[in-house]
Scaffold this motif. Structure first.
Motif, short mmCIF file in Angstrom:
data_model
loop_
_atom_site.label_atom_id
_atom_site.label_comp_id
_atom_site.label_asym_id
_atom_site.label_seq_id
_atom_site.Cartn_x
_atom_site.Cartn_y
_atom_site.Cartn_z
N ASN A 28 46.90 -9.08 -8.73
CA ASN A 28 46.77 -7.71 -9.22
C ASN A 28 47.94 -7.46 -10.17
O ASN A 28 48.87 -8.29 -10.26
CB ASN A 28 46.70 -6.69 -8.08
CG ASN A 28 47.94 -6.69 -7.21
OD1 ASN A 28 49.07 -6.74 -7.71
ND2 ASN A 28 47.76 -6.62 -5.90
N GLN A 59 42.61 -8.61 -12.06
CA GLN A 59 42.27 -7.21 -12.26
C GLN A 59 42.24 -6.84 -13.74
O GLN A 59 43.14 -7.19 -14.51
CB GLN A 59 43.27 -6.30 -11.53
CG GLN A 59 42.84 -4.83 -11.53
CD GLN A 59 43.48 -4.07 -10.39
OE1 GLN A 59 43.79 -4.64 -9.35
NE2 GLN A 59 43.68 -2.79 -10.56
N LYS A 86 38.48 -7.93 -11.06
CA LYS A 86 38.74 -6.86 -10.09
C LYS A 86 38.70 -5.51 -10.81
O LYS A 86 39.36 -5.32 -11.83
CB LYS A 86 40.10 -7.08 -9.43
CG LYS A 86 40.17 -8.34 -8.59
CD LYS A 86 41.55 -8.59 -8.04
CE LYS A 86 41.95 -7.54 -7.02
NZ LYS A 86 43.28 -7.85 -6.42
N THR A 110 37.94 -3.19 -6.06
CA THR A 110 39.23 -3.13 -5.39
C THR A 110 39.70 -1.70 -5.18
O THR A 110 39.06 -0.75 -5.62
CB THR A 110 40.27 -3.93 -6.21
OG1 THR A 110 41.45 -4.09 -5.43
CG2 THR A 110 40.61 -3.23 -7.52
#
Length: 226
Positions: A28, A59, A86, A110
């Motif tokens: 992330n 992400q 994500k 997410t």
């Protein structure tokens, strides 16, 4: 159970991928930023370690659907392989999921804190949904309970999306998620190691080695003795 590693540290990924049945790596923006290196280089280094067939979850930045879609297409073109984008479960994120699903992009929803968020994301086309177990616990919620509710809803409606439980503080939470029917977990390298750790296991191995060494010689294998 599908195990994934939640880190962008290439050395830790290399070690865990060598030792454990790792099916993927999740990142992330926060995890990536900790490496203090060039973003794309980090992802390409990870891909080199795990190979093209192993899942890599990255992400997409942006809070508008068009920006998320632009990021997703860029990442797919630049990183490639078995890549999951994500996307947070905000209204613009759900819109992006619907459109990207039509384009064949693999999606991980997410920042999930409720079962309803997970259900809507799955209906929008998410392949994985990632509830934040420990963060739910930290706001006086029940992270494992949310995982169980998501699993029940997916079973009721016959959805193919999988639960990718994230945000763990300890092994017990991982264990409880497994019992609740979570399909997969992503954990940091320390928790991955802790899943196998037990003092009596270490004691037993030491005892085996000591007893063997007393009779057959220290550091000798069975192939070394007659």
């Amino acid at each position: 159970m599908i195990y994934m590693l939640d880190t962008a540290d290439v050395n830790k990924i290399r070690r865990a991928y060598d030792l454990y049945p790792i099916s993927g790596v999740t990142t992330n923006p926060t995890i990536i930023s900790k490496e203090k290196s060039e973003f794309i280089k980090i992802l390409k280094d990870i891909r080199e370690v795990i190979g093209a067939d192993t899942m890599l979850h990255v992400q997409a930045l942006g809070i508008k659907a068009e920006d998320i879609i632009k990021e997703a297409e860029y990442l797919n073109k630049t990183i490639g392989g078995n890549l999951y984008i994500k996307i947070p479960v905000i209204p613009e994120g759900i819109k992006a999921m619907k459109l990207l699903k039509q384009r064949g992009v693999k999606i991980t929803a997410t920042a999930i804190f409720t079962a309803d968020q997970a259900l809507m994301a799955a209906m929008a086309g998410a392949d994985y949904v990632a509830p934040y177990v420990n963060r739910i616990d930290n706001i006086s919620g029940d992270g494992v309970g949310v995982v169980a509710e998501i699993r029940e809803l997916f079973d009721i409606y016959g959805l193919d999306a999988k639960i990718l439980a994230a945000s763990f503080k300890n092994v017990q939470q991982v264990h409880n998620v497994a019992l609740a029917g979570g399909h997969s977990v992503t954990v940091n390298p320390e928790i991955m190691d802790a899943l196998l750790s037990h003092p009596l296991t270490d004691w037993s191995i030491d005892q085996f080695i000591n007893d063997w060494g007393t009779v057959y010689g220290k550091d000798k294998l069975s192939s070394d003795v007659k």
